[in-house]
Design a protein around this motif. Structure first.
Motif, short mmCIF file in Angstrom:
data_model
loop_
_atom_site.label_atom_id
_atom_site.label_comp_id
_atom_site.label_asym_id
_atom_site.label_seq_id
_atom_site.Cartn_x
_atom_site.Cartn_y
_atom_site.Cartn_z
N GLY A 40 29.97 33.98 34.67
CA GLY A 40 31.40 34.17 34.45
C GLY A 40 31.73 35.59 34.03
N GLU A 41 30.85 36.20 33.23
CA GLU A 41 31.08 37.58 32.80
C GLU A 41 30.99 38.54 33.98
OE1 GLU A 41 28.42 38.55 29.64
OE2 GLU A 41 29.12 36.90 28.38
N THR A 42 30.13 38.25 34.93
CA THR A 42 29.99 39.10 36.11
C THR A 42 31.27 39.06 36.94
OG1 THR A 42 27.63 38.60 36.15
CG2 THR A 42 28.58 39.56 38.13
N ILE A 60 34.27 38.34 35.87
CA ILE A 60 35.33 39.01 35.11
C ILE A 60 35.15 40.53 35.21
CG2 ILE A 60 36.25 39.41 32.79
CD1 ILE A 60 35.64 36.45 32.21
N GLY A 61 33.93 41.00 35.19
CA GLY A 61 33.66 42.43 35.31
C GLY A 61 33.98 42.99 36.68
N SER A 94 36.26 41.63 38.76
CA SER A 94 37.63 41.30 39.17
C SER A 94 38.53 42.52 39.36
CB SER A 94 38.26 40.29 38.21
OG SER A 94 38.39 40.85 36.92
#
Length: 91
Positions: free
Chosen positions: A2-4, A6-7, A9
């Motif tokens: 999920g962090e990937t 968001i990064g 996006s």
């Protein structure tokens, strides 16, 4: 994971915005120009990329013969035709 996403996006968003505002309109203009150049016919009033106003005299597979004032006949590549002018009815 999920962090990937968001990064990444902002990069994905920038690509989508570029596609809608730059790439898509350019593709539409290119298709319109290609369609206009393929539908040239004798008698059309045209303007070349260089700004020369002329009348189409003959059309070949890759070239267009045009006539300018004074009866001078010139040969241009189809790609050199920028636009077809609207013909006005004479009253």
């Amino acid at each position: 994971m999920g962090e990937t996403l968001i990064g990444l996006s902002p990069i994905i968003l920038m690509f989508v915005v570029m596609w809608f505002f730059i790439i898509r309109p350019a593709q539409k203009r290119q298709k319109t120009t290609a369609s206009m150049q393929s539908s040239l016919k004798r008698g059309d009033s045209i303007v070349t990329v260089g700004g020369l106003h002329a009348t189409v005299d003959a059309v070949d597979d890759t070239t267009v013969f045009v006539t300018i004032s004074g009866g001078t006949r010139l040969q241009f590549e189809r790609a050199a035709i920028a636009r077809v002018l609207e013909t006005k009815a004479v009253l």
